[in-house]
Write a protein that holds these residues in place. Sequence first.
Motif, mmCIF file in Angstrom:
data_model
loop_
_atom_site.group_PDB
_atom_site.id
_atom_site.type_symbol
_atom_site.label_atom_id
_atom_site.label_comp_id
_atom_site.label_asym_id
_atom_site.label_seq_id
_atom_site.Cartn_x
_atom_site.Cartn_y
_atom_site.Cartn_z
ATOM 1 N N SER A 42 0.652 -1.251 0.073
ATOM 2 C CA SER A 42 -0.014 -0.089 -0.070
ATOM 3 C C SER A 42 0.883 1.221 -0.064
ATOM 4 O O SER A 42 0.449 2.298 -0.681
ATOM 5 C CB SER A 42 -0.883 0.177 1.340
ATOM 6 N N ASN A 43 1.680 1.338 0.832
ATOM 7 C CA ASN A 43 2.672 2.631 1.096
ATOM 8 C C ASN A 43 3.861 2.137 1.655
ATOM 9 O O ASN A 43 4.083 1.192 2.468
ATOM 10 C CB ASN A 43 1.856 3.399 1.895
ATOM 11 N N SER B 176 6.975 10.588 11.762
ATOM 12 C CA SER B 176 6.864 10.050 10.279
ATOM 13 C C SER B 176 7.764 11.371 9.645
ATOM 14 O O SER B 176 7.565 12.518 9.697
ATOM 15 C CB SER B 176 5.573 10.259 9.751
ATOM 16 N N TYR C 58 -8.021 -2.125 6.625
ATOM 17 C CA TYR C 58 -7.198 -1.194 7.571
ATOM 18 C C TYR C 58 -6.001 -1.172 7.413
ATOM 19 O O TYR C 58 -5.278 -2.249 6.783
ATOM 20 C CB TYR C 58 -7.635 -1.565 9.109
ATOM 21 N N SER C 59 -5.022 -0.447 7.845
ATOM 22 C CA SER C 59 -3.553 -0.261 7.663
ATOM 23 C C SER C 59 -2.893 -1.227 8.555
ATOM 24 O O SER C 59 -3.116 -1.183 9.634
ATOM 25 C CB SER C 59 -3.187 1.054 7.837
ATOM 26 N N THR C 60 -2.063 -2.228 7.907
ATOM 27 C CA THR C 60 -1.191 -2.635 9.012
ATOM 28 C C THR C 60 0.387 -2.440 8.541
ATOM 29 O O THR C 60 0.628 -2.222 7.273
ATOM 30 C CB THR C 60 -1.309 -4.262 8.766
ATOM 31 N N LEU C 61 1.397 -2.301 9.380
ATOM 32 C CA LEU C 61 2.382 -1.899 8.937
ATOM 33 C C LEU C 61 3.659 -2.946 9.461
ATOM 34 O O LEU C 61 3.607 -3.751 10.419
ATOM 35 C CB LEU C 61 2.798 -0.491 9.621
ATOM 36 N N THR D 162 3.270 5.952 -1.848
ATOM 37 C CA THR D 162 2.511 5.191 -2.373
ATOM 38 C C THR D 162 3.201 4.525 -3.659
ATOM 39 O O THR D 162 3.947 4.867 -4.079
ATOM 40 C CB THR D 162 0.875 5.531 -2.669
ATOM 41 N N PHE E 100 -2.755 -2.677 3.229
ATOM 42 C CA PHE E 100 -4.153 -2.128 3.399
ATOM 43 C C PHE E 100 -5.154 -3.285 2.914
ATOM 44 O O PHE E 100 -5.270 -3.539 1.663
ATOM 45 C CB PHE E 100 -4.568 -0.968 2.874
ATOM 46 N N PHE F 79 7.702 -3.183 10.161
ATOM 47 C CA PHE F 79 8.925 -2.478 10.279
ATOM 48 C C PHE F 79 9.953 -2.880 10.194
ATOM 49 O O PHE F 79 10.240 -4.178 10.424
ATOM 50 C CB PHE F 79 8.680 -1.939 11.963
ATOM 51 N N GLY F 80 10.934 -2.421 9.579
ATOM 52 C CA GLY F 80 12.301 -2.594 9.558
ATOM 53 C C GLY F 80 13.068 -2.388 10.961
ATOM 54 O O GLY F 80 12.371 -2.126 11.922
ATOM 55 N N ARG G 258 6.944 4.066 4.183
ATOM 56 C CA ARG G 258 7.032 5.096 5.114
ATOM 57 C C ARG G 258 8.590 5.077 5.831
ATOM 58 O O ARG G 258 8.981 4.179 5.815
ATOM 59 C CB ARG G 258 6.040 5.138 6.474
ATOM 60 N N TYR H 292 10.427 6.768 9.226
ATOM 61 C CA TYR H 292 10.378 7.321 10.334
ATOM 62 C C TYR H 292 11.615 7.502 10.881
ATOM 63 O O TYR H 292 12.685 6.697 10.687
ATOM 64 C CB TYR H 292 9.553 6.210 11.325
ATOM 65 N N ILE I 197 5.846 9.409 3.452
ATOM 66 C CA ILE I 197 4.801 8.536 3.280
ATOM 67 C C ILE I 197 4.834 8.491 1.565
ATOM 68 O O ILE I 197 4.571 9.482 0.813
ATOM 69 C CB ILE I 197 3.289 8.433 3.589
#
Lengths: 113, 116
Positions: A31-32, A46, A98-101, A51, A95, A103-104, A34, A36, A49
Amino acid sequence: KNQVEQSPQSLIILEGKNCTLQCNYTVSPFSNLRWYKQDTGRGPVSLTIMTFSENTKSNGRYTATLDADTKQSSLHITASQLSDSASYICVVGSFSGYSTLTFGKGTMLLVSP
Amino acid sequence: GAGVSQTPSNKVTEKGKYVELRCDPISGHTALYWYRQSLGQGPEFLIYFQGTGAADDSGLPNDRFFAVRPEGSVSTLKIQRTERGDSAVYLCASSLRTSGGKDTQYFGPGTRLTVL
């Protein structure tokens, strides 16, 4: 399994120099992406972001790039400052209602005077 | 409030005890997320709330972990029978809504939990 890999793990540069941090991901559906910045003892903040259709985005001295074909992203920091010392975390969003992220682990950057 | 706040900032407890961690999201944000971050690692997803309901709790490691958000604002993460492996920073984030996944998540400063 969704994964985000970052390199290098840590980096030391002199104040005023430029640097580039790398991020490779295997996240589906994408989806996208980011970036941080996380100062020691603080929550992540953030920076950018992007897409699928965006291949570059800037935020001041920070410029992020995205190659959705190769599933790679980079964060370029120009004219580094001491306050840039922090962990930089690449996060890929998915997505499905809902958004799930994902992380590295982050790249720890130290800017030395 | 101006940002996401979390209390306490630090919590030291003994193995086997019960702890509660609190998160106050940004006013008006309907989505709330809990993450756990171990030293040298990125945050790890625990649970996501949309309003009062837990939309996804797949990240909770086991049934000792539970979270609530009874009125759709403040959330409490509850850990029973704490273990030394639970020691970590617990981060909370909120976002206005999940609009196609581009919502910006705003993180709190975290609660550092130490289990002795």
